[in-house]
Write an enzyme that holds these catalytic residues in place. Sequence first.
Site, PDB file in Angstrom:
ATOM      1  CG  ASN A   1      48.996  18.110  17.182  1.00 17.13           C
ATOM      2  OD1 ASN A   1      50.159  17.831  16.941  1.00 17.13           O
ATOM      3  ND2 ASN A   1      48.408  17.733  18.293  1.00 17.13           N
TER       4      ASN A   1
ATOM      5  CB  CYS B   1      44.011  18.122  13.007  1.00 16.02           C
ATOM      6  SG  CYS B   1      42.668  17.649  14.087  1.00 16.02           S
TER       7      CYS B   1
ATOM      8  CD  GLU C   1      45.471  14.529  10.603  1.00 15.96           C
ATOM      9  OE1 GLU C   1      45.678  15.472  11.403  1.00 15.96           O
ATOM     10  OE2 GLU C   1      45.050  13.427  10.963  1.00 15.96           O
TER      11      GLU C   1
HETATM   12  N1  THU Z   1      44.956  15.465  16.254  1.00 16.80           N
HETATM   13  C1  THU Z   1      45.551  15.636  15.046  1.00 16.80           C
HETATM   14  O1  THU Z   1      46.340  16.567  14.837  1.00 16.80           O
HETATM   15  N2  THU Z   1      45.254  14.756  14.064  1.00 16.80           N
HETATM   16  C2  THU Z   1      44.509  13.628  14.234  1.00 16.80           C
HETATM   17  O2  THU Z   1      44.350  12.866  13.297  1.00 16.80           O
HETATM   18  C3  THU Z   1      43.919  13.335  15.535  1.00 16.80           C
HETATM   19  C4  THU Z   1      44.009  14.412  16.540  1.00 16.80           C
HETATM   20  C5  THU Z   1      45.323  16.376  17.330  1.00 16.80           C
HETATM   21  C6  THU Z   1      44.284  17.339  17.784  1.00 16.80           C
HETATM   22  C7  THU Z   1      44.738  17.635  19.195  1.00 16.80           C
HETATM   23  O3  THU Z   1      45.749  18.629  19.145  1.00 16.80           O
HETATM   24  C8  THU Z   1      45.377  16.331  19.643  1.00 16.80           C
HETATM   25  O4  THU Z   1      45.698  15.625  18.466  1.00 16.80           O
HETATM   26  C9  THU Z   1      44.498  15.481  20.533  1.00 16.80           C
HETATM   27  O5  THU Z   1      43.269  15.268  19.955  1.00 16.80           O
END
Ligand code: THU
Length: 161
Positions: free
Chosen positions: A62, A73, A75
């Site tokens: 992320n 994110c 993913e």
């Molecule tokens: N986040 C992800 O990268 N993937 C997820 O499945 C859940 C949330 C990140 C977004 C943000 O940078 C941090 O986690 C908190 O939400």
Amino acid sequence: MNTKEIKISYEEYLSLDQLSEEDKTLLAKATETTKKAYAPYSGFCVGAAILLDNGEIICGSNQENAAYPSGLCAERVAMFAAASQYPDVAMKTIAITAHTDKFEIDIPVSPCGSCRQVMAEYEHKQQKHIKIILKGASGKILIINGIENLLPFVFNADNLK
Ligand code: THU
């Protein structure tokens, strides 16, 4: 009232040892990638690793931003990287995990709605299910075969015709 039910299914594992070598390796890559997260605002470091049909593994973490919505994110970072580098190669499996210094993440990380929608897009494009592996820093591991088990009533290109 005419209540209907739909069934979604997933596999649950209590230990990494119960996974195949391929899935274990991919999860290890995702775990390694959490260290590359840029998450100065949430401190929640997510790693995603995608195994492509050609054997390549593409990772993403992320990436946050002072203007919060501009971040992305793990993913989607991984999926967009994979799709840009290998537009014609199907995604076989995506492993997702997270780490934070703030508390013990002992439940599997669940992808947000936007990431599920992006998974749905690539699944529809490649006409082949993606295996989704979810893990916290500790605790059980979930394996979900196909986005319909994570995003029922999916909206995809079929809805545009
Ligand atoms: N986040 C992800 O990268 N993937 C997820 O499945 C859940 C949330 C990140 C977004 C943000 O940078 C941090 O986690 C908190 O939400």
